[in-house]
Design an enzyme around this catalytic site. Structure first.
Site, PDB file in Angstrom:
ATOM      1  N   PHE A 171     -16.190  45.568  26.435  1.00 45.42           N
ATOM      2  CA  PHE A 171     -17.047  44.798  26.217  1.00 45.42           C
ATOM      3  C   PHE A 171     -17.834  43.780  25.559  1.00 45.42           C
ATOM      4  CE2 PHE A 171     -21.472  46.665  26.540  1.00 45.42           C
ATOM      5  CZ  PHE A 171     -21.472  47.504  26.507  1.00 45.42           C
ATOM      6  N   LYS A 200      -8.675  49.585   5.936  1.00 43.00           N
ATOM      7  CA  LYS A 200     -10.032  49.733   6.712  1.00 43.00           C
ATOM      8  C   LYS A 200     -11.601  50.650   6.404  1.00 43.00           C
ATOM      9  CE  LYS A 200     -10.620  48.644  10.987  1.00 43.00           C
ATOM     10  NZ  LYS A 200      -9.789  47.253  11.327  1.00 43.00           N
ATOM     11  N   VAL A 260     -14.279  41.375  20.740  1.00 38.03           N
ATOM     12  CA  VAL A 260     -13.002  41.546  21.129  1.00 38.03           C
ATOM     13  C   VAL A 260     -12.585  40.892  23.139  1.00 38.03           C
ATOM     14  CG1 VAL A 260     -10.734  42.477  21.159  1.00 38.03           C
ATOM     15  CG2 VAL A 260     -12.230  42.777  19.577  1.00 38.03           C
ATOM     16  N   ALA A 261     -13.289  42.062  23.627  1.00 38.60           N
ATOM     17  CA  ALA A 261     -13.805  41.776  25.056  1.00 38.60           C
ATOM     18  C   ALA A 261     -13.792  39.969  25.323  1.00 38.60           C
ATOM     19  CB  ALA A 261     -14.238  42.853  25.712  1.00 38.60           C
ATOM     20  N   ASP A 277     -15.582  45.756  12.877  1.00 37.50           N
ATOM     21  CA  ASP A 277     -14.776  45.856  13.693  1.00 37.50           C
ATOM     22  C   ASP A 277     -15.462  47.101  14.690  1.00 37.50           C
ATOM     23  OD1 ASP A 277     -11.785  47.212  14.122  1.00 37.50           O
ATOM     24  OD2 ASP A 277     -13.128  48.802  14.504  1.00 37.50           O
TER      25      ASP A 277
HETATM   26  O1  2IT Z   1      -8.974  45.092  13.501  1.00 38.46           O
HETATM   27  C1  2IT Z   1      -9.050  44.192  12.725  1.00 38.46           C
HETATM   28  O2  2IT Z   1      -7.984  43.307  12.573  1.00 38.46           O
HETATM   29  C2  2IT Z   1     -10.305  43.761  12.372  1.00 38.46           C
HETATM   30  N1  2IT Z   1     -11.528  44.854  12.663  1.00 38.46           N
HETATM   31  C3  2IT Z   1     -10.503  43.120  11.879  1.00 38.46           C
HETATM   32  C4  2IT Z   1     -10.025  43.056  10.011  1.00 38.46           C
HETATM   33  C5  2IT Z   1     -10.205  41.491   9.374  1.00 38.46           C
HETATM   34  O3  2IT Z   1     -10.561  41.824   7.958  1.00 38.46           O
HETATM   35  O4  2IT Z   1     -11.384  40.738   9.892  1.00 38.46           O
END
Ligand code: 2IT
Length: 445
Positions: free
Chosen positions: A236, A124, A239-240, A164
């Site tokens: 929002f 990450k 992901v939402a 992310d």
């Molecule tokens: O938390 C996650 O799984 C993501 N932000 C996506 C990570 C990715 O490499 O697609």
């Protein structure tokens, strides 16, 4: 392994890293029993090794804003574990970003990626850069400055970042442009790319769609169905949006959305126009959800409140870590919630999870529920390697199949003697076993 002893040691080494320590404790507590039944894990000190990242890069990101003022942010990449494949995981741009948060996210990513069945390790990264209110030109200059440092540490077979919170298609484009220029190669080192330069269809929708596919399986296995259910969603963002889109398509009624400013309750439920509006709201870069109230009469905005006070059948945290706490969990249970599926990473606090498990509410942990995002990133990597593109239908079918498989794995490892499925335990054990066995087989490295 003795979890308390190990945690005491970690707290001493990493004081104050609360999100990281929280994520580690949850996984170790889930796997303690099976760990101690497998002496090769203790002999290889797998627990002690798996909780520390392989390495952390931290770097300065200086850039110039639109007023000509110099700004300084911190950038990070936490390469946590690459036992089963190249490091893989998103980049988060948010003012709250620090080492603890990125270590928790990187740690979770190891097990999530293992669950997808694809060969991806855990990582990450990100920055404390705050995109709120920034112009497009400022976003571009920041992304370029960030990549000027990051590009040395990543590569298509080494470490493949993605988006992310705060990093979507636009940011990935600017990051990729700079990577390509510096590395002089076009190998698809990031995922979540645009369709004109190597992206995969369905990747924008994948986290939300995958979560709803998983939710469908959870409900079905427990004699329920999604159609006709009321659903609260927080956040929002991307992901939402994906979750609301698929849930609505399958006949559920999504009645809330939220932002850092509060939540909106829309009794009529979302429809195509309202879901499209989320993209507009996000593009405005203000990070507030309150304008929804004015745009759609009949909805109501509650300033400074969380959506978990609304009576619903299903709750979907889609915003950020620890957004649903013990008090929220109590309210949901009192209101008769049947299922809580985390689409955000570690969306529920340990207190909230305890309450759900105690009341036998179906609880899906983020590392299983939201794995469709990174799984589709894995599919993007495959397409880039083969230098061809799959159709929407092909990618969606593969995503669907992966989510089924993750659900099946959780049921296999998480079903308790009374029949209740502890998805948290199932996901943690299954993800851990795969990585731990892989580490044992590859020796102490
Ligand atoms: O938390 C996650 O799984 C993501 N932000 C996506 C990570 C990715 O490499 O697609």
């Amino acid at each position: 392994m003795n979890v308390d002893q190990l945690m005491n040691e970690l707290e001493r080494k990493h004081p104050g890293e609360k999100e990281y320590l929280q994520a580690v404790r949850e996984v170790l507590a889930s796997v303690e029993e099976v760990y101690n039944l497998n002496p090769q894990f203790e002999a290889n000190k797998i627990a002690e090794r798996i909780v520390e990242p392989d390495r952390i890069y931290a770097f300065k990101v200086p850039w110039v804003d639109d007023k000509g003022e110099v700004q300084v942010n911190i950038g990070y990449r936490v390469q946590f574990n690459n036992a089963i494949g190249p490091y893989k995981g998103g980049l988060r741009f948010h003012s709250s970003v620090n080492q603890s948060i990125l270590k928790f996210l990187g740690f979770e990513q190891i097990f999530k990626n293992a669950l997808t069945t694809l060969p991806m390790g855990g990582a990450k990264g990100g920055s404390d850069f705050n995109p709120r209110g920034k112009s497009d030109a400022e976003i571009m200059r920041f992304c370029q400055a960030f990549m000027t440092e990051l590009w040395r540490y990543i590569g298509p077979e080494t470490d493949v970042p993605a988006g992310d919170i705060g990093v979507g298609g636009r940011e990935i484009g600017y990051l990729y442009g700079m990577y390509r220029k510096l590395a002089r190669e076009n190998t698809g080192v990031l995922t979540g790319k645009g369709m004109t330069y190597g992206g995969s269809l369905i990747r924008p929708e994948a986290t939300g769609f995958g979560a709803i596919y998983f939710l469908e399986d959870m409900l079905k296995t427990n004699g329920q169905e999604l159609k006709g259910k009321t659903v609260s969603v927080s956040g929002f963002g991307n992901v939402a949006w994906g979750a609301a889109l698929k849930a609505t398509e399958l006949g559920a009624k999504v009645v809330t959305l939220s932002g850092p400013d509060g939540y909106v309750y829309d009794e009529a439920g979302l429809d195509a126009e309202k879901i499209d509006y989320l993209l507009e709201l996000r593009a405005s870069n203000n990070d507030i959800v309150s304008p929804y109230e004015e745009r759609f009469p009949g909805s109501k905005f509650f300033a400074g409140k969380k959506p978990w006070e609304v009576k619903v059948d299903i709750a979907l945290p889609c915003a950020t870590q620890n957004e649903l706490d013990g008090e929220d969990a109590k309210k949901l249970v009192e209101n008769g919630v049947i299922c809580v599926a985390e689409v955000s990473n570690m969306g529920c606090t340990p207190e909230a999870i305890d309450i759900f498990l105690h009341h036998k509410v179906l609880y899906g942990p983020g590392k299983a529920v939201n794995a469709g995002g990174v799984a589709t990133s894995g599919l993007e990597m495959t397409q880039n390697s083969m230098k061809l593109n799959w159709t929407r239908e092909e990618v969606d079918a593969k995503l669907h199949q992966i989510m089924h498989s993750i659900h099946q794995t959780c049921v296999q490892y998480g079903t308790e003697p009374g029949g209740y499925i502890n998805y948290m335990k199932g996901a943690n054990i299954a993800g851990f076993m795969k990585v731990a066995n892989s580490m044992v087989e590859q020796g102490v490295v």
